[in-house]
Design a protein around this motif. Sequence first.
Motif, short mmCIF file in Angstrom:
data_model
loop_
_atom_site.label_atom_id
_atom_site.label_comp_id
_atom_site.label_asym_id
_atom_site.label_seq_id
_atom_site.Cartn_x
_atom_site.Cartn_y
_atom_site.Cartn_z
N ASP A 1 0.82 -1.22 0.00
CA ASP A 1 0.00 0.00 0.00
C ASP A 1 0.85 1.26 0.00
N ILE A 2 0.48 2.22 -0.81
CA ILE A 2 1.19 3.50 -0.85
C ILE A 2 0.19 4.59 -0.42
N THR A 3 0.58 5.39 0.52
CA THR A 3 -0.29 6.49 0.93
C THR A 3 0.56 7.66 1.42
N LYS B 1 9.81 -1.22 -12.46
CA LYS B 1 9.93 0.24 -12.62
C LYS B 1 10.08 0.93 -11.26
N ALA B 2 9.35 0.42 -10.27
CA ALA B 2 9.41 1.05 -8.94
C ALA B 2 10.82 0.98 -8.35
N THR B 3 11.54 -0.11 -8.65
CA THR B 3 12.88 -0.24 -8.04
C THR B 3 13.85 0.82 -8.58
N GLN B 4 13.52 1.39 -9.75
CA GLN B 4 14.35 2.49 -10.27
C GLN B 4 14.00 3.82 -9.61
N ILE B 5 12.88 3.84 -8.87
CA ILE B 5 12.40 5.11 -8.32
C ILE B 5 12.58 5.21 -6.80
N TYR B 6 12.14 4.16 -6.07
CA TYR B 6 12.19 4.36 -4.60
C TYR B 6 13.57 4.07 -4.01
N GLU B 7 13.67 4.43 -2.73
CA GLU B 7 14.95 4.35 -2.00
C GLU B 7 16.02 5.23 -2.64
N GLY B 8 15.56 6.34 -3.23
CA GLY B 8 16.44 7.24 -3.99
C GLY B 8 16.40 6.80 -5.44
N THR B 9 16.01 7.71 -6.34
CA THR B 9 15.91 7.32 -7.75
C THR B 9 17.30 6.93 -8.29
N ASN B 10 17.31 6.31 -9.45
CA ASN B 10 18.60 5.88 -10.00
C ASN B 10 19.49 7.07 -10.37
N GLN B 11 18.87 8.23 -10.64
CA GLN B 11 19.69 9.42 -10.87
C GLN B 11 20.40 9.80 -9.57
N ILE B 12 19.67 9.71 -8.46
CA ILE B 12 20.27 10.06 -7.16
C ILE B 12 21.40 9.09 -6.81
N GLN B 13 21.21 7.80 -7.12
CA GLN B 13 22.29 6.82 -6.86
C GLN B 13 23.55 7.20 -7.63
N ARG B 14 23.35 7.65 -8.87
CA ARG B 14 24.52 8.00 -9.69
C ARG B 14 25.22 9.24 -9.13
N ILE B 15 24.44 10.14 -8.55
CA ILE B 15 25.03 11.32 -7.90
C ILE B 15 25.88 10.85 -6.71
N VAL B 16 25.34 9.93 -5.91
CA VAL B 16 26.06 9.40 -4.73
C VAL B 16 27.38 8.77 -5.17
C1 LIG Z 1 6.11 2.27 -5.24
C2 LIG Z 1 6.70 3.37 -4.43
C3 LIG Z 1 6.89 3.19 -3.06
C4 LIG Z 1 7.45 4.21 -2.29
N1 LIG Z 1 7.62 4.00 -0.97
C5 LIG Z 1 8.09 4.98 -0.19
C6 LIG Z 1 8.25 4.80 1.20
O1 LIG Z 1 7.97 3.72 1.75
N2 LIG Z 1 8.73 5.83 1.94
C7 LIG Z 1 9.07 7.02 1.38
O2 LIG Z 1 9.50 7.92 2.09
N3 LIG Z 1 8.94 7.22 0.05
C8 LIG Z 1 8.48 6.24 -0.75
N4 LIG Z 1 8.34 6.43 -2.10
C9 LIG Z 1 8.68 7.75 -2.64
C10 LIG Z 1 10.02 7.73 -3.39
O3 LIG Z 1 11.09 7.56 -2.48
C11 LIG Z 1 10.13 9.02 -4.21
O4 LIG Z 1 9.12 8.98 -5.21
C12 LIG Z 1 11.50 9.12 -4.85
O5 LIG Z 1 12.50 9.36 -3.88
C13 LIG Z 1 11.59 10.27 -5.88
O6 LIG Z 1 11.15 11.46 -5.33
P1 LIG Z 1 10.03 12.30 -6.07
O7 LIG Z 1 8.90 11.39 -6.40
O8 LIG Z 1 9.75 13.50 -5.25
O9 LIG Z 1 10.68 12.69 -7.47
P2 LIG Z 1 11.48 14.01 -7.81
O10 LIG Z 1 12.51 14.25 -6.73
O11 LIG Z 1 10.55 15.09 -8.16
O12 LIG Z 1 12.26 13.52 -9.12
C14 LIG Z 1 11.65 13.52 -10.41
C15 LIG Z 1 12.71 13.11 -11.43
O13 LIG Z 1 13.80 14.06 -11.39
C16 LIG Z 1 15.02 13.38 -11.10
N5 LIG Z 1 15.86 14.20 -10.23
C17 LIG Z 1 15.53 14.77 -9.04
N6 LIG Z 1 16.60 15.39 -8.52
C18 LIG Z 1 17.62 15.22 -9.39
C19 LIG Z 1 18.98 15.62 -9.41
N7 LIG Z 1 19.54 16.32 -8.41
N8 LIG Z 1 19.74 15.27 -10.48
C20 LIG Z 1 19.21 14.53 -11.48
N9 LIG Z 1 17.92 14.11 -11.52
C21 LIG Z 1 17.15 14.45 -10.49
C22 LIG Z 1 14.61 12.10 -10.40
O14 LIG Z 1 15.61 11.09 -10.53
C23 LIG Z 1 13.33 11.75 -11.13
O15 LIG Z 1 13.66 11.12 -12.36
C24 LIG Z 1 7.80 5.44 -2.90
C25 LIG Z 1 7.62 5.61 -4.28
C26 LIG Z 1 7.08 4.59 -5.04
C27 LIG Z 1 6.91 4.81 -6.52
#
Ligand SMILES: Cc1cc2nc3c(=O)[nH]c(=O)nc-3n(C[C@H](O)[C@H](O)[C@H](O)COP(=O)(O)OP(=O)(O)OC[C@H]3O[C@@H](n4cnc5c(N)ncnc54)[C@H](O)[C@@H]3O)c2cc1C
Length: 191
Positions: free
Chosen positions: A7-9, A165-180
């Motif tokens: 569940d996501i909320t 697809k979600a694994t590329q987004i949560y826990e820090g997006t893959n762009q953020i991992q590359r920054i790290v």
């Molecule tokens: C299925 C799912 C489960 C989740 N579960 C949780 C959870 O349990 N707890 C929780 O806290 N969060 C959770 N999240 C939220 C998730 O951690 C965030 O969606 C994610 O960190 C990205 O943040 P954002 O959505 O605000 O995207 P944004 O920060 O708005 O990013 C949008 C795009 O811009 C890129 N971007 C942003 N900043 C930079 C930069 N400096 N340089 C280059 N590119 C950049 C990103 O990589 C992305 O492609 C969940 C998300 C999903 C989809």
Amino acid sequence: MGMIGSDITEIIFDNVRLTKENLLGKEGEGWDIAMSTLNLSRPAVGAQAVGLAEGALNFSVEYAWKRVQFGQKLADFEGIQFMVADMATQIEAARALVYDAAQLLDMKVYERDKMSAIGVDKLSAMAKVFSADVAMKVTTDAVQILGGYGYTKEYPVERMMRDAKATQIYEGTNQIQRIVIARDIFRKFMP
Ligand SMILES: Cc1cc2nc3c(=O)[nH]c(=O)nc-3n(C[C@H](O)[C@H](O)[C@H](O)COP(=O)(O)OP(=O)(O)OC[C@H]3O[C@@H](n4cnc5c(N)ncnc54)[C@H](O)[C@@H]3O)c2cc1C
């Protein structure tokens, strides 16, 4: 879109007051504590991605073995064999990276090699970014191997692709991992 079992909320904290006993760590250290937990959770997402990819590979291999098209099994087409070989190779590389990061964390070794500056934060990020990209690629290829059926809900690979697809987004997006990772690489040149 995916990860329907989880569940996501949204959670909103509005004017919440906490007693001192409920403070985690010391005041002002919150950011560092939060960031250090990511070193542990990123390889876990990597492991999740490896499992997803492996499930998709196994399903599509079995399908390719059974499905007959143009008088022969899909598995007999070299185009399919090369795809499967790449999928399996990428999964093994991702698994090795996840195990490597997990082992460092288990051993509480945070800086394996000062010369090459392999720190656990970098390795955790590498395990996550690589495995997530592999999961996305492998699950997409699995859908391709199933052809039209792969795109339908009758078979599990479309779900795996959505979950990947979600694994590329949560826990820090893959762009953020590359920054790290890049920040860690250049850190030794910084004054
Ligand atoms: C299925 C799912 C489960 C989740 N579960 C949780 C959870 O349990 N707890 C929780 O806290 N969060 C959770 N999240 C939220 C998730 O951690 C965030 O969606 C994610 O960190 C990205 O943040 P954002 O959505 O605000 O995207 P944004 O920060 O708005 O990013 C949008 C795009 O811009 C890129 N971007 C942003 N900043 C930079 C930069 N400096 N340089 C280059 N590119 C950049 C990103 O990589 C992305 O492609 C969940 C998300 C999903 C989809």
